[in-house]
Design a protein around this motif. Sequence first.
Motif, PDB file in Angstrom:
ATOM      1  N   GLY A 123      50.121  -4.857  -7.644  1.00 42.49           N
ATOM      2  CA  GLY A 123      49.961  -4.086  -6.405  1.00 42.49           C
ATOM      3  C   GLY A 123      49.042  -4.795  -5.428  1.00 42.49           C
ATOM      4  O   GLY A 123      49.335  -4.911  -4.240  1.00 42.49           O
ATOM      5  N   THR A 124      47.924  -5.305  -5.956  1.00 39.15           N
ATOM      6  CA  THR A 124      46.973  -6.026  -5.107  1.00 39.15           C
ATOM      7  C   THR A 124      47.642  -7.234  -4.468  1.00 39.15           C
ATOM      8  O   THR A 124      47.472  -7.509  -3.289  1.00 39.15           O
ATOM      9  CB  THR A 124      45.788  -6.530  -5.960  1.00 39.15           C
ATOM     10  OG1 THR A 124      45.320  -5.445  -6.749  1.00 39.15           O
ATOM     11  CG2 THR A 124      44.670  -7.034  -5.086  1.00 39.15           C
ATOM     12  N   MET A 162      38.185  -7.742  -8.381  1.00 38.69           N
ATOM     13  CA  MET A 162      37.678  -8.981  -7.796  1.00 38.69           C
ATOM     14  C   MET A 162      38.027  -9.039  -6.308  1.00 38.69           C
ATOM     15  O   MET A 162      37.244  -9.505  -5.488  1.00 38.69           O
ATOM     16  CB  MET A 162      38.344 -10.140  -8.546  1.00 38.69           C
ATOM     17  CG  MET A 162      37.730 -11.463  -8.337  1.00 38.69           C
ATOM     18  SD  MET A 162      36.094 -11.518  -8.986  1.00 38.69           S
ATOM     19  CE  MET A 162      35.376 -12.531  -7.744  1.00 38.69           C
ATOM     20  N   CYS A 163      39.217  -8.556  -5.982  1.00 39.44           N
ATOM     21  CA  CYS A 163      39.698  -8.617  -4.590  1.00 39.44           C
ATOM     22  C   CYS A 163      39.235  -7.433  -3.744  1.00 39.44           C
ATOM     23  O   CYS A 163      39.754  -7.230  -2.643  1.00 39.44           O
ATOM     24  CB  CYS A 163      41.222  -8.688  -4.550  1.00 39.44           C
ATOM     25  SG  CYS A 163      41.821 -10.313  -4.984  1.00 39.44           S
ATOM     26  N   TYR A 164      38.306  -6.648  -4.269  1.00 38.29           N
ATOM     27  CA  TYR A 164      37.797  -5.485  -3.526  1.00 38.29           C
ATOM     28  C   TYR A 164      37.407  -5.829  -2.076  1.00 38.29           C
ATOM     29  O   TYR A 164      37.812  -5.125  -1.153  1.00 38.29           O
ATOM     30  CB  TYR A 164      36.611  -4.883  -4.295  1.00 38.29           C
ATOM     31  CG  TYR A 164      35.999  -3.657  -3.676  1.00 38.29           C
ATOM     32  CD1 TYR A 164      36.735  -2.486  -3.560  1.00 38.29           C
ATOM     33  CD2 TYR A 164      34.680  -3.666  -3.221  1.00 38.29           C
ATOM     34  CE1 TYR A 164      36.165  -1.351  -3.005  1.00 38.29           C
ATOM     35  CE2 TYR A 164      34.100  -2.530  -2.666  1.00 38.29           C
ATOM     36  CZ  TYR A 164      34.845  -1.382  -2.552  1.00 38.29           C
ATOM     37  OH  TYR A 164      34.291  -0.260  -2.000  1.00 38.29           O
ATOM     38  N   PRO A 165      36.673  -6.943  -1.843  1.00 40.37           N
ATOM     39  CA  PRO A 165      36.335  -7.275  -0.451  1.00 40.37           C
ATOM     40  C   PRO A 165      37.571  -7.483   0.421  1.00 40.37           C
ATOM     41  O   PRO A 165      37.608  -7.062   1.578  1.00 40.37           O
ATOM     42  CB  PRO A 165      35.556  -8.593  -0.573  1.00 40.37           C
ATOM     43  CG  PRO A 165      35.073  -8.645  -1.962  1.00 40.37           C
ATOM     44  CD  PRO A 165      36.053  -7.906  -2.797  1.00 40.37           C
ATOM     45  N   LEU A 166      38.616  -8.118  -0.145  1.00 40.54           N
ATOM     46  CA  LEU A 166      39.830  -8.372   0.639  1.00 40.54           C
ATOM     47  C   LEU A 166      40.593  -7.071   0.869  1.00 40.54           C
ATOM     48  O   LEU A 166      41.217  -6.881   1.913  1.00 40.54           O
ATOM     49  CB  LEU A 166      40.727  -9.382  -0.084  1.00 40.54           C
ATOM     50  CG  LEU A 166      40.104 -10.742  -0.362  1.00 40.54           C
ATOM     51  CD1 LEU A 166      41.090 -11.647  -1.082  1.00 40.54           C
ATOM     52  CD2 LEU A 166      39.658 -11.399   0.920  1.00 40.54           C
ATOM     53  N   LEU A 167      40.549  -6.179  -0.116  1.00 37.82           N
ATOM     54  CA  LEU A 167      41.253  -4.902   0.038  1.00 37.82           C
ATOM     55  C   LEU A 167      40.594  -4.052   1.123  1.00 37.82           C
ATOM     56  O   LEU A 167      41.277  -3.344   1.864  1.00 37.82           O
ATOM     57  CB  LEU A 167      41.282  -4.154  -1.293  1.00 37.82           C
ATOM     58  CG  LEU A 167      42.246  -4.774  -2.313  1.00 37.82           C
ATOM     59  CD1 LEU A 167      41.907  -4.336  -3.720  1.00 37.82           C
ATOM     60  CD2 LEU A 167      43.690  -4.415  -1.978  1.00 37.82           C
ATOM     61  N   ILE A 187      39.395   5.603  -0.383  1.00 40.40           N
ATOM     62  CA  ILE A 187      40.685   5.408  -1.062  1.00 40.40           C
ATOM     63  C   ILE A 187      40.670   4.084  -1.832  1.00 40.40           C
ATOM     64  O   ILE A 187      41.011   4.033  -3.019  1.00 40.40           O
ATOM     65  CB  ILE A 187      41.837   5.422  -0.030  1.00 40.40           C
ATOM     66  CG1 ILE A 187      41.939   6.801   0.619  1.00 40.40           C
ATOM     67  CG2 ILE A 187      43.157   5.040  -0.694  1.00 40.40           C
ATOM     68  CD1 ILE A 187      42.868   6.858   1.815  1.00 40.40           C
ATOM     69  N   VAL A 188      40.237   3.009  -1.153  1.00 40.30           N
ATOM     70  CA  VAL A 188      40.212   1.693  -1.799  1.00 40.30           C
ATOM     71  C   VAL A 188      39.303   1.710  -3.025  1.00 40.30           C
ATOM     72  O   VAL A 188      39.661   1.225  -4.096  1.00 40.30           O
ATOM     73  CB  VAL A 188      39.733   0.602  -0.809  1.00 40.30           C
ATOM     74  CG1 VAL A 188      39.499  -0.714  -1.523  1.00 40.30           C
ATOM     75  CG2 VAL A 188      40.761   0.414   0.293  1.00 40.30           C
ATOM     76  N   THR A 189      38.117   2.316  -2.871  1.00 39.35           N
ATOM     77  CA  THR A 189      37.145   2.302  -3.972  1.00 39.35           C
ATOM     78  C   THR A 189      37.680   3.027  -5.195  1.00 39.35           C
ATOM     79  O   THR A 189      37.561   2.556  -6.323  1.00 39.35           O
ATOM     80  CB  THR A 189      35.821   2.943  -3.515  1.00 39.35           C
ATOM     81  OG1 THR A 189      35.427   2.336  -2.288  1.00 39.35           O
ATOM     82  CG2 THR A 189      34.728   2.713  -4.532  1.00 39.35           C
ATOM     83  N   TRP A 190      38.288   4.204  -4.975  1.00 35.04           N
ATOM     84  CA  TRP A 190      38.746   4.974  -6.132  1.00 35.04           C
ATOM     85  C   TRP A 190      40.021   4.440  -6.756  1.00 35.04           C
ATOM     86  O   TRP A 190      40.278   4.652  -7.923  1.00 35.04           O
ATOM     87  CB  TRP A 190      38.867   6.455  -5.761  1.00 35.04           C
ATOM     88  CG  TRP A 190      37.601   7.167  -6.134  1.00 35.04           C
ATOM     89  CD1 TRP A 190      37.339   7.735  -7.328  1.00 35.04           C
ATOM     90  CD2 TRP A 190      36.422   7.331  -5.339  1.00 35.04           C
ATOM     91  NE1 TRP A 190      36.055   8.252  -7.326  1.00 35.04           N
ATOM     92  CE2 TRP A 190      35.472   8.018  -6.120  1.00 35.04           C
ATOM     93  CE3 TRP A 190      36.062   6.966  -4.044  1.00 35.04           C
ATOM     94  CZ2 TRP A 190      34.204   8.359  -5.672  1.00 35.04           C
ATOM     95  CZ3 TRP A 190      34.805   7.311  -3.590  1.00 35.04           C
ATOM     96  CH2 TRP A 190      33.884   7.988  -4.392  1.00 35.04           C
ATOM     97  N   THR A 191      40.833   3.702  -5.979  1.00 37.98           N
ATOM     98  CA  THR A 191      42.069   3.180  -6.588  1.00 37.98           C
ATOM     99  C   THR A 191      41.869   1.801  -7.200  1.00 37.98           C
ATOM    100  O   THR A 191      42.582   1.436  -8.119  1.00 37.98           O
ATOM    101  CB  THR A 191      43.215   3.085  -5.558  1.00 37.98           C
ATOM    102  OG1 THR A 191      42.731   2.394  -4.422  1.00 37.98           O
ATOM    103  CG2 THR A 191      43.721   4.449  -5.160  1.00 37.98           C
ATOM    104  N   CYS A 192      40.904   1.018  -6.700  1.00 36.19           N
ATOM    105  CA  CYS A 192      40.850  -0.383  -7.117  1.00 36.19           C
ATOM    106  C   CYS A 192      39.696  -0.731  -8.039  1.00 36.19           C
ATOM    107  O   CYS A 192      39.652  -1.835  -8.562  1.00 36.19           O
ATOM    108  CB  CYS A 192      40.768  -1.290  -5.902  1.00 36.19           C
ATOM    109  SG  CYS A 192      42.091  -0.968  -4.776  1.00 36.19           S
TER     110      CYS A 192
END
Length: 764
Positions: free
Chosen positions: A8-9, A323-328, A377-382
């Motif tokens: 998904g990422t 790992m890709c949290y910043p990009l998400l 949303i990003v924090t809770w899904t990723c």
Amino acid sequence: MALLPDLGTEIVIPVCAVIGIVFSLVQWYLVSRVKLSPERGGESAAKNGKNGYGDYLIEEEEGINDHGVVVKCAEIQNAISEGATSFLFTEYQYVGVFMVAFAILIFLFLGSVEGFSTKSQPCTFDKEKLCKPALATAIFSTVSFLLGAVTSVVSGFLGMKIATYANARTTLEARKGVGKAFITAFRSGAVMGFLLAANGLLVLYITINVFKLYYGDDWEGLFEAITGYGLGGSSMALFGRVGGGIYTKAADVGADLVGKVERNIPEDDPRNPAVIADNVGDNVGDIAGMGSDLFGSYAESSCAALVVASISSFGNTHDFTAMCYPLLISSMGILVCLITTLFATDFFEIKAVKEIEPALKKQLIISTILMTVGIAIVTWTCLPSSFTIFNFGAQKVVKNWQLFLCVCVGLWAGLIIGFVTEYYTSNAYSPVQDVADSCRTGAATNVIFGLALGYKSVIIPIFAIAISIFVSFTFAAMYGIAVAALGMLSTIATGLAIDAYGPISDNAGGIAEMAGMSHRIRERTDALDAAGNTTAAIGKGFAIGSAALVSLALFGAFVSRASISTVDVLTPKVFIGLIVGAMLPYWFSAMTMKSVGSAALKMVEEVRRQFNTIPGLMEGHAKPDYATCVKISTDASIKEMIPPGALVMLTPLIVGIFFGVETLSGVLAGSLVSGVQIAISASNTGGAWDNAKKYIEAGASEHARTLGPKGSEPHKAAVIGDTIGDPLKDTSGPSLNILIKLMAVESLVFAPFFATHGGLLFKL
């Protein structure tokens, strides 16, 4: 485990980037529908069907179909566009040479850490595992440096192209009303904002994936090599900002001093020889420079977050999504800004002049509120519900809601800094009105009041930055600070749109004046421009605030990488670094201010020479020689951007090699602490003086009218203040935030070298 699978990422990030690029192309298409070639009223009437004749009649009353005006606008736009393009090409030739030289330097320094060996080495942070050799890091760092540099240059160049494409179109739309002109200017700004945000994200994402083919499971080495991307972005931004800033202000100061103060002609009068150079300057300084600058911040905060994450549990368990949290976050930012932009262009229409500034402010508020939801949303899904973050040698347990708060703190601190900046620089509020009022007694009191305002405007932003640092560090150590910086930059597309809007409307006003359009149209473009001045100040506030956070995050990453456990201020090694570091922003400002001064001196002499020697110039019978002025600005800025650039690029290298990492950490801390203060006060002082002058010129209130029309004594005092403020707000101030970030990111890239071979003097 996170809800969003790795696949998904891998789909979400590039898709968001592509959406951003497509959206900006759509906005560009909408801007391009404003035609720059004159057409007969009959044709447009035929196209519009039954309403055509009504429109046609209104147009005739306004004198819209005045062929001469349209042709003239197209000519002026062409001149500005050519000037900007030729300057940027000259600048990029010089910068290109530097880029290649510095790339070789990176390769040699980082390759020599292990003596150019090609064997795998034990990892820095986990001695049991084997990592790729330092030579690989050297090669890949060099590649990512070049990629970052090229992306940065391209961002600046595209922004400049779009701005010079849109400026005359904004002028022509201003004949139909202020709302139409606003939408054209804002859309063009959005083109730049979205292109830049999406490009930065896409290139970074592709680079990570390509590097992964070689590095495989060695994420620590992979993300260490990626830091070169941020270094490339910022080093180009430094030259763009300083070069562009010197160019624009030399022209501006020269044009103002001779034109307004000595000859009493209006600002963008076509009789003024420096007028084309001045308008070119707005594009190369405020647009190309600003674009590269914010791109640099964005690349660096992403790199800082990725480096810290790669040695935390995300990197150790190879959780690609986390790992890709910043990009998400950045991907979500593009979507949020897209919705926000529609509010300004499609959902609400601007009918009156007084609605312009609120509309731009709403952009900031809407994007911040929506982004808060987006981050949640990003924090809770990723992210997994609990994980560990590397904290100076130990691992710290962090919950996902704590990381959410870190990002939000950065996001909202950005908004607060933006609004404080606006309060201190907009002529709707008392600080600027007081400065304008002090012009009654001449330029000296104006300067005193303006400086005081700038120093005072530092207080609240610094508290905002301090609180966000404290909160994010308490929750998630250095990673928290890196994501707080990303939070501040997550709405970069909207921020840049608002920022690029300023120079575009400034140019539109200049074109209206030069093409000899009616007073009504000039009033409309002035209203757009005054709002643009404030938004430019807000943009600078964002850039400085984010630079402070980014720099601290990079500093943390550097300290971890150079394996220093604590930085002790009481050791002489560190303290001498601290005090010298605090001096660097002053040295840098001195260089840039003096460069503007000496370039302006040449410009003033040239403009005076033309007024004195070209017969019939003041009467408007003869054309001035614009090209010579453009050449003076170009030559001065190319020559003068090298010393300040060298100062920033060489300091970390010299300190690291001769004095070692402890002293270097002192230098970084010192330059961060003093640079932020000077940058905020310089930007706000300059912005306040500029708007105090506009306040007197517009004469919108009873108070403003008592200070006199253009040409009165208070107005002349205001013009002098504005001229002093020009290099402060457009050259030194905005370049300082690059100084802070660039030294930190450069230290981080060279950290392995400094840690093994640095500190020669103390080894003797």
